[in-house]
Structures are given as structure tokens and as C-alpha cells.
Enzyme design. Structure first.
Site, PDB file in Angstrom:
ATOM      1  NE  ARG A   1      -4.239  -1.512   0.169  1.00  0.00           N
ATOM      2  CZ  ARG A   1      -4.368  -2.565  -0.636  1.00  0.00           C
ATOM      3  NH1 ARG A   1      -3.422  -2.863  -1.521  1.00  0.00           N
ATOM      4  NH2 ARG A   1      -5.447  -3.312  -0.589  1.00  0.00           N
TER       5      ARG A   1
ATOM      6  CG  HIS B   1      -2.899  -0.796  -6.880  1.00  0.00           C
ATOM      7  ND1 HIS B   1      -3.310  -0.147  -5.749  1.00  0.00           N
ATOM      8  CD2 HIS B   1      -2.999  -2.126  -6.580  1.00  0.00           C
ATOM      9  CE1 HIS B   1      -3.640  -1.014  -4.805  1.00  0.00           C
ATOM     10  NE2 HIS B   1      -3.464  -2.241  -5.304  1.00  0.00           N
TER      11      HIS B   1
HETATM   12  P1  NAP Z   1      -1.638 -11.832   4.819  1.00  0.00           P
HETATM   13  O1  NAP Z   1      -1.741 -13.237   4.366  1.00  0.00           O
HETATM   14  O2  NAP Z   1      -2.602 -11.321   5.818  1.00  0.00           O
HETATM   15  O3  NAP Z   1      -0.155 -11.624   5.363  1.00  0.00           O
HETATM   16  C1  NAP Z   1       0.229 -10.494   6.082  1.00  0.00           C
HETATM   17  C2  NAP Z   1       1.643 -10.707   6.613  1.00  0.00           C
HETATM   18  O4  NAP Z   1       2.085  -9.465   7.191  1.00  0.00           O
HETATM   19  C3  NAP Z   1       1.726 -11.758   7.707  1.00  0.00           C
HETATM   20  O5  NAP Z   1       2.894 -12.512   7.577  1.00  0.00           O
HETATM   21  C4  NAP Z   1       1.799 -10.920   8.993  1.00  0.00           C
HETATM   22  O6  NAP Z   1       2.524 -11.518  10.054  1.00  0.00           O
HETATM   23  C5  NAP Z   1       2.586  -9.726   8.502  1.00  0.00           C
HETATM   24  N1  NAP Z   1       2.356  -8.562   9.374  1.00  0.00           N
HETATM   25  C6  NAP Z   1       1.185  -7.926   9.630  1.00  0.00           C
HETATM   26  N2  NAP Z   1       1.395  -6.917  10.505  1.00  0.00           N
HETATM   27  C7  NAP Z   1       2.704  -6.951  10.811  1.00  0.00           C
HETATM   28  C8  NAP Z   1       3.535  -6.179  11.676  1.00  0.00           C
HETATM   29  N3  NAP Z   1       3.025  -5.168  12.411  1.00  0.00           N
HETATM   30  N4  NAP Z   1       4.832  -6.487  11.755  1.00  0.00           N
HETATM   31  C9  NAP Z   1       5.365  -7.507  11.046  1.00  0.00           C
HETATM   32  N5  NAP Z   1       4.630  -8.287  10.193  1.00  0.00           N
HETATM   33  C10 NAP Z   1       3.332  -8.003  10.090  1.00  0.00           C
HETATM   34  O7  NAP Z   1      -1.734 -10.826   3.576  1.00  0.00           O
HETATM   35  P2  NAP Z   1      -1.472 -11.141   2.021  1.00  0.00           P
HETATM   36  O8  NAP Z   1      -2.624 -11.836   1.410  1.00  0.00           O
HETATM   37  O9  NAP Z   1      -0.123 -11.755   1.887  1.00  0.00           O
HETATM   38  O10 NAP Z   1      -1.454  -9.639   1.428  1.00  0.00           O
HETATM   39  C11 NAP Z   1      -0.538  -8.668   1.896  1.00  0.00           C
HETATM   40  C12 NAP Z   1      -0.927  -7.282   1.397  1.00  0.00           C
HETATM   41  O11 NAP Z   1      -0.594  -7.148   0.012  1.00  0.00           O
HETATM   42  C13 NAP Z   1      -2.413  -6.937   1.435  1.00  0.00           C
HETATM   43  O12 NAP Z   1      -2.812  -6.517   2.744  1.00  0.00           O
HETATM   44  C14 NAP Z   1      -2.536  -5.838   0.412  1.00  0.00           C
HETATM   45  O13 NAP Z   1      -2.423  -4.558   1.017  1.00  0.00           O
HETATM   46  C15 NAP Z   1      -1.343  -6.063  -0.514  1.00  0.00           C
HETATM   47  N6  NAP Z   1      -1.767  -6.399  -1.888  1.00  0.00           N
HETATM   48  C16 NAP Z   1      -1.393  -5.592  -2.908  1.00  0.00           C
HETATM   49  C17 NAP Z   1      -1.742  -5.923  -4.205  1.00  0.00           C
HETATM   50  C18 NAP Z   1      -1.308  -5.087  -5.379  1.00  0.00           C
HETATM   51  O14 NAP Z   1      -1.777  -5.312  -6.494  1.00  0.00           O
HETATM   52  N7  NAP Z   1      -0.406  -4.150  -5.206  1.00  0.00           N
HETATM   53  C19 NAP Z   1      -2.505  -7.079  -4.452  1.00  0.00           C
HETATM   54  C20 NAP Z   1      -2.877  -7.868  -3.393  1.00  0.00           C
HETATM   55  C21 NAP Z   1      -2.500  -7.523  -2.094  1.00  0.00           C
HETATM   56  P3  NAP Z   1       2.017 -12.885  10.769  1.00  0.00           P
HETATM   57  O15 NAP Z   1       2.266 -13.982   9.730  1.00  0.00           O
HETATM   58  O16 NAP Z   1       2.891 -13.023  11.942  1.00  0.00           O
HETATM   59  O17 NAP Z   1       0.549 -12.688  11.062  1.00  0.00           O
HETATM   60  C1  GLV Z   2      -5.131  -5.197  -4.031  1.00  0.00           C
HETATM   61  O1  GLV Z   2      -4.448  -4.239  -3.816  1.00  0.00           O
HETATM   62  C2  GLV Z   2      -5.609  -6.089  -3.026  1.00  0.00           C
HETATM   63  O2  GLV Z   2      -5.509  -5.769  -1.825  1.00  0.00           O
HETATM   64  O3  GLV Z   2      -6.116  -7.157  -3.398  1.00  0.00           O
END
Ligand code: NAP
Ligand code: GLV
Length: 310
Positions: free
Chosen positions: A225, A273
Site C-alpha cells: 500500500r 497498482h
Molecule cells: P496476509 O496473508 O494477511 O499476510 C500479512 C503478513 O504481514 C503476515 O505474515 C503478517 O505476520 C505480517 N504482518 C502484519 N502486521 C505486521 C507487523 N506489524 N509487523 C510484522 N509483520 C506483520 O496478507 P497477504 O494476502 O499476503 O497480502 C498482503 C498485502 O498485500 C495486502 O494486505 C494488500 O495490502 C497487498 N496487496 C497488494 C496488491 C497489489 O496489487 N499491489 C494485491 C494484493 C494484495 P504474521 O504472519 O505473523 O501474522
Molecule cells: C489489491 O491491492 C488487493 O488488496 O487485493
């Protein structure tokens, strides 16, 4: 599935017809409608960044389905108490994220920008090979996307560090956890990939203090983000020579405004994005499967903890 289930759909500017057709085909017993102000009460809402009015009016929902992995936009609203939020759990995003991040890392490591620039000037150049060991990649956030990205980077034999909230063990990855181990994680990394959710703890986490702890010649890949990054601090660290550059897919303001210095900075690559898109077929299959599971009283993956913010 009981008859008469109502599902509302709201996906911003996206053309709704193919989504509605897909949801209706996957849930033939349900009444699936595009949300309009004043719509009758529904059982489920499938949404991306909905207006507050939808949340205020829909008081009998059994769950919200967020049409993305990140739930920051939804959690920023006043949510009805006790209604679960279910996010997209991969749904075809992790492979896209892995290809995007590997591309960005390899493009930087192999100096492909410089090669392309030389080619445009009809110059055949020689560049000394660089050592992979000198480019340890730190992945912030080892969740659904971060784990897949880390594994893909390992396949290219980059040294990989990982940083998460809770300690965890991942084969071949040097893991760090929590605020206390963040300095050691940053000091061990030269390329930094951000895949954290946007929460109160992680807003502005990419700032002068943290980015200056990366190894000299550091490179930032922000695919999570825009509000994770203090933009002026990144520009200053690149211009001072501590960081070599950045690949940025997300921004504090989207679309990135014309005239923003990122557009034209020679060391910054901007993408709109698009590192991991919400894919229609995968998302419909996942959400309809979860609606059916909830109707059977079964648990589903991807439940968001609003207190944690992800
Ligand atoms: P997820 O499965 O919820 O994983 C989040 C990870 O972040 C977990 O490993 C968590 O730790 C860690 N985390 C959260 N808060 C933290 C903190 N304060 N300190 C250290 N580590 C922390 O999420 P995901 O599905 O992988 O997605 C991640 C993010 O990618 C989304 O929230 C979104 O904003 C972004 N995204 C962007 C796009 C794009 O097109 N640019 C697309 C999709 C997603 P734990 O394992 O210990 O809980
Ligand atoms: C895209 O940014 C998502 O959070 O899926």
C-alpha cells in the site's frame, strides 16, 4: 443452500455485468443483485471499497466478502458490529505477485534498465556480473503473498530474509519477527519487498529511519500500500545515494497525480497498482464456495481480525 439467499455486489467503477453473471451461475439458488441505495436487506455483500451508506443500510448481513487481499479500505469504514469480513485468500494473486516481484528484483540485479537505455542509443555495453550473494532480499510480510514471493525468489537462488509479526520457521529463509528484530532484518537485506497489510502498526513503516538501515545500494519494491511509504524520505535517500532506486506499484494517492516526482525519477519505476489483480473467475469460485460453506455452518479461510487490522 436455503432458498432466497440474497447477495449484493459492489465493485466501484468495475463493469458489474460479467461479475453478476458469474456469481449467479455459481450460486443459482441465490438472488444476486448490484447494490443500489435503499436495496432490500441481503445475507452477503461482495464489495470493494464500498460507500458507508451500504454498510449503514445493510444491517442483516451474515458476512462481507472483500474483493481484494487488503482490507484497509473496508476497515476504515464504520462496520456493523459482529459481521465477519472475509478477504480474498490468494485467488490467483500469489502467482502474479511472485512474477511481478521476481521481475523487479531481476531487472534491478541484472541492470536491465541500463542495458535498455544503452540499446536505445545503439551501444553494445559490457557490465561486470554481479554476485547474487550481494543482493539479499528481505520480504516484509510472510503471509499468503509474501510466502509465495519468498519461495519464487529462492528458486532464483537469491538469499531471502523474512519479517513477520509472529515468529515462524520457513525452510531456507532467515526469519525475523516483531519490532525488536526489525533492525537486524533490515541490516541483513539489500533489496526490500513490502507485502505487509496496511494497519495502524505498519502505516509509514517505510521511512528514513527504516530505509536507511538497509544495506548500501538498497532497492525498495513496494507492492502493498502507498501509505506504508513516506515518499519524501525515499526520494531523499535515493538522491543522497544510500538507495539505488525503487519499483513502486502503489501510492499514497492513486492514480499517481501528473507532476508527481516519481513519474520522471530515473531510479524509480512506476506501475499502476497492477502487481496482483483481482481475477474474476478465481474470485467468484472462491467467494461462492465460501458462501456455500458458511450456509452449511462450516468455517472458511481468510477471516479478518478487525482488532489486528488484517
Ligand atoms: P496476509 O496473508 O494477511 O499476510 C500479512 C503478513 O504481514 C503476515 O505474515 C503478517 O505476520 C505480517 N504482518 C502484519 N502486521 C505486521 C507487523 N506489524 N509487523 C510484522 N509483520 C506483520 O496478507 P497477504 O494476502 O499476503 O497480502 C498482503 C498485502 O498485500 C495486502 O494486505 C494488500 O495490502 C497487498 N496487496 C497488494 C496488491 C497489489 O496489487 N499491489 C494485491 C494484493 C494484495 P504474521 O504472519 O505473523 O501474522
Ligand atoms: C489489491 O491491492 C488487493 O488488496 O487485493
Amino acid at each position: 443452500m436455503r432458498a432466497g439467499i440474497r447477495v449484493l455486489f459492489h465493485f466501484g467503477e468495475t463493469k458489474p455485468e460479467p461479475w453478476l453473471a458469474g456469481l449467479r451461475a455459481a450460486l443459482p439458488q441465490a438472488d444476486v443483485q448490484l447494490w443500489q441505495p435503499g436495496a432490500p436487506s441481503a445475507d452477503y455483500a461482495v464489495v470493494w471499497a464500498p460507500p458507508q451508506q451500504l454498510l449503514d443500510e445493510q444491517t442483516r448481513l451474515r458476512a462481507f466478502f472483500n474483493m481484494g487481499a487488503g482490507v484497509d479500505a473496508l476497515l476504515a469504514l464504520r462496520l456493523p458490529a459482529g459481521v465477519p469480513v472475509v478477504r480474498l485468500d490468494d485467488a490467483g494473486m500469489s502467482v502474479q505477485m511472485a512474477e511481478f516481484v521476481c521481475h523487479a528484483v531481476i531487472r534491478h540485479f541484472r541492470e536491465l534498465d541500463a542495458c535498455e537505455q544503452a540499446a536505445r542509443q545503439v551501444r553494445w555495453t559490457f557490465r561486470k556480473p554481479r554476485e547474487r550473494a550481494d543482493f539479499p532480499v528481505g520480504v516484509m510480510g510472510l503471509g499468503v503473498l509474501g510466502r509465495r514471493v519468498a519461495a519464487a525468489l529462492q528458486a532464483f537462488e537469491f538469499p531471502v530474509n523474512g519479517w513477520s509479526r509472529e515468529p515462524k520457521k520457513l525452510e531456507g529463509i532467515q526469519m525475523f519477527a516483531g519490532a525488536a528484530q526489525m533492525p537486524a532484518f533490515l541490516a541483513a537485506s539489500r533489496v526490500l519487498v513490502n507485502l505487509l497489510p496496511l494497519t495502524v502498526e505498519t502505516r509509514d513503516i517505510l521511512n528514513r529511519n527504516t530505509l536507511s538501515q538497509l544495506q548500501a545500494g538498497g532497492y525498495l519494491i513496494n507492492v502493498a500500500r502507498g501509505a506504508h511509504l513516506v515518499e519524501a524520505d525515499l526520494l531523499a535517500l535515493i538522491d543522497e545515494g544510500h538507495l539505488a532506486g525503487a519499483a513502486l506499484d502503489v501510492f499514497r494517492e492513486e492514480p499517481l497525480p501528473p507532476g508527481h516526482p516519481f513519474w520522471t525519477h530515473p531510479a524509480i519505476t512506476v506501475t499502476p497498482h497492477m502487481s496482483a489483480r483481482t481475477l474474476r473467475n478465481d474470485s467468484i469460485a472462491q467467494i461462492s464456495g465460501k458462501i456455500l460453506a458458511l450456509e452449511r455452518g462450516e468455517p472458511v479461510a481468510g477471516m479478518v481480525d478487525p482488532a489486528r487490522g488484517y
